[in-house]
Design an enzyme around this catalytic site. Structure first.
Site, short mmCIF file in Angstrom:
data_model
loop_
_atom_site.label_atom_id
_atom_site.label_comp_id
_atom_site.label_asym_id
_atom_site.label_seq_id
_atom_site.Cartn_x
_atom_site.Cartn_y
_atom_site.Cartn_z
CE LYS A 211 -3.59 2.20 2.77
NZ LYS A 211 -4.53 2.04 3.90
CD GLU A 217 9.31 -6.31 7.05
OE1 GLU A 217 9.07 -5.17 6.56
OE2 GLU A 217 9.05 -6.61 8.23
N GLY A 272 -5.03 -2.02 5.08
CA GLY A 272 -4.24 -3.15 4.62
C GLY A 272 -4.93 -4.49 4.86
NE ARG A 273 -6.64 -4.12 11.02
CZ ARG A 273 -6.00 -2.96 11.10
NH1 ARG A 273 -4.89 -2.77 10.44
NH2 ARG A 273 -6.44 -1.98 11.88
CD GLU A 358 -2.20 -4.93 11.70
OE1 GLU A 358 -1.31 -5.78 11.70
OE2 GLU A 358 -2.49 -4.27 10.69
CG HIS A 389 -5.34 -36.31 16.34
ND1 HIS A 389 -5.55 -37.62 16.70
CD2 HIS A 389 -6.30 -36.02 15.42
CE1 HIS A 389 -6.56 -38.11 16.00
NE2 HIS A 389 -7.03 -37.15 15.22
CE LYS A 518 4.62 -1.29 8.02
NZ LYS A 518 3.82 -0.81 6.91
#
Ligand code: G6Q
Length: 555
Positions: A211, A217, A272-273, A358, A389, A518
């Protein structure tokens, strides 16, 4: 964490009434509630189109539901919902709207931000995406050496990664005829290296999704991917046919060296999310094709219409939100498990972790004061039956109350393995039932007797074989994991999170904690590159930086 926070609730009439009611009903057992009302399933389930939301296994009575709905009305959930859809700046710390619903608005109605109908530009980007997807899938878009694209590498992180990654995994059976899609998020070089190993640069397309187009990264991975491509193909111009971008920031995309003609835009009113419906979803469309991508949008739109218009008592996202509040704020539940009984939804818990934690992992209310109550729980989970399990032990017999969401797609995509699917469905239903019922001392005793135990040996084992039950769960059931069903499931959670934010009086749409991360890494990185810790750290951090420098042979 103060005592006030762990037990506190806002001091309002609806909250006080809810707390008083909770004291009356908290001792009730789900067995009793189900036994005394044969119509409980009808009373406590709702449908949105083909999706069923079954909340009959929750520790509530009709009155609990009334009181929770009163809480929603007191918090003005309906008013906030109207403001959300009207494009008002509900993200009040960043002064932004949160209008992701416009990205999947199939109604033909305008949706506005600051008086501007955003639908024409949404449709324009969708049309460009469609052309591009068809060109890549049809072989008209070719790599630098004229080869068609067989592999797409999506580079992005957080909100620019989790949605498309989860959806591509979920919709794998619809991938016929499309390129293979890979994802690189982590700045750990292992992620990029493992992904590139075995890929043919002549047939690989990179989608750089960010964005802000400033995330460390993503830019590091994109630069290294570009170096790999240029190195292998021996031509800088190859970048033009092998790199496209998805961003809100045209200048930074151009500065990186991607032609803005090959950029797909979105806007600052898309968080973003909440962005998998935007051009961030490009890899989904590349994988499953345009029509299937539109079905995903349609599913989400169906839930938007439901959320926008259904009365709170029938409104599934609102009910999901209120049930969450009931356990977090009244029962003190600290976590919430998401258990998809669908292997291809294995990334859904990670996706929802970001969406919920978030969005609502906040401690300051709309007035800028520290909240005196719990907000988002820790969200976690794994697909069933694998989880059974492993950690289900704690769900059944641990000391924590963990409300669960079971997500079930009844029909599989493998007709030749239909008997597997029946086992999957049976396990899901049986777990929800077992968590609810538990096993009483009498039942455990009878079982042990049937196993041939008696006397002291039986008495010693008995308490370990008792299950308290009364563990609440919801079931979200769809006929099949189609693009449409996936769109519906995700949109339900998006709106659930929004309703909870309204009730907790927080902003679901900012993420200052992420921004902090960041910035912090930048300082340490500069010191690692310089080979010496800076002055600004505490002694432990300085020592740790020194230790890592020595291990890397640089200190
Ligand atoms: C999402 C968050 C965060 C963000 C990533 C990537 O809501 O803000 O996860 O999506 O940090 O940011 P960019 O898309 O700007 O690279």
């Amino acid at each position: 964490m103060t005592d006030n926070r762990t037990t506190g609730i806002p001091d309002t009439p609806a909250w006080r009434a809810l707390a008083a009611h909770h004291r009356e009903v908290r001792g009730l057992h789900l067995r009793e509630l189900l036994a005394r009302d044969p119509r409980r399933f009808e009373r406590f389930s709702r449908r949105v189109g083909e999706l069923l939301f079954d909340f009959s296994r929750h520790r509530i009575t009709e009155e609990s539901l009334e009181r929770l709905l009163a809480l929603a009305r007191e918090a003005d959930v309906e008013g906030w919902r109207a403001r959300l859809f009207a494009g008002e700046r509900v993200n009040f710390t960043e002064g932004r709207a949160a209008l992701h619903m416009a990205l999947r608005n199939r109604s033909g109605r305008p949706m506005t931000v600051d008086g501007e109908d955003v639908m024409p530009k949404v449709r324009a980007v969708l049309a460009r995406m469609r052309d591009f997807v068809e060109a890549v899938r049809g072989g008209a878009w070719r790599g630098h050496t004229g080869r068609p694209i067989t592999d797409v590498v999506h580079i992005g992180i957080g909100g620019s990664d989790l949605g498309p990654r989860m959806a591509c995994e979920a919709l794998r059976p619809y991938g016929g005829g499309g390129p293979r899609v890979h994802f690189v998020a982590n700045v750990d070089g292992a992620d990029l290296a493992d992904t590139l190993a075995g890929l043919d640069p002549e047939r690989t397309l990179f989608v750089v999704a960010s964005k802000t187009f400033s995330t460390l990264e993503t830019l590091a991975n994109a630069r290294s991917a570009r170096a790999w491509l240029v190195g292998r193909l021996g031509a800088e111009e190859a970048v033009g046919r092998h790199f496209v971008a998805v961003s809100t920031h045209r200048e930074r995309v151009a500065a990186f060296g991607i032609d803005p003609e090959h950029m797909f835009a979105f806007w600052d009113w898309v968080g973003g999310r909440y962005s998998m419906w935007s051009a961030i979803g490009l890899p989904i469309a590349l994988q499953v094709g345009w029509e299937r991508f539109e079905e995903l949008l349609e599913g989400a739109h169906e839930v938007d219409e439901h959320f926008r218009t259904a009365p709170l008592a029938d409104n599934v996202p609102a009910l999901m939100a209120l049930l969450g509040v009931w356990y977090v704020n009244l029962f003190g539940a600290a976590t919430h498990a998401v258990l998809p009984y669908a292997e291809r939804l294995r990334r859904l818990p990670a996706y929802l972790q970001q969406l919920e934690m978030e969005s609502n992992g906040k401690r300051i209310d709309r007035e800028g004061r520290a909240v005196g109550w719990r907000t988002a729980p820790v969200v976690w989970g794994e697909p069933g039956t694998n989880g059974q399990h492993a950690f289900f032990q704690l769900l059944h017999q641990g000391t924590e109350l963990v409300p669960c969401d079971f997500i079930l797609a009844v029909e599989g995509h493998e007709p030749e393995l239909a008997h597997h699917q029946r086992m999957l469905v049976a396990n899901c239903i049986a777990q929800a039932e077992a968590l609810m019922r538990g096993r009483t001392e009498d039942e455990a005793r009878r079982e042990l007797e049937a196993e041939g135990l008696a006397g002291e040996a039986l008495e010693r084992l008995l308490p370990h074989r008792v299950f308290p039950g009364n563990r609440p769960s919801s079931l979200i059931v769809v006929p099949k994991l189609t693009p449409r069903a996936l769109g519906m499931i995700v949109a339900l959670y998006e709106h659930k999170v929004f309703v909870q934010s309204v009730i907790w009086r927080i902003n679901a749409f900012d993420q200052w904690g992420v921004e902090l991360g960041k910035r912090l890494a930048g300082t340490v990185l500069a010191e690692l590159e310089a080979g010496a810790p800076g002055e600004g750290h505490d002694p432990a951090t300085r020592a740790l930086i020194g230790h890592c420098l020595r291990l890397a042979g640089r200190g």
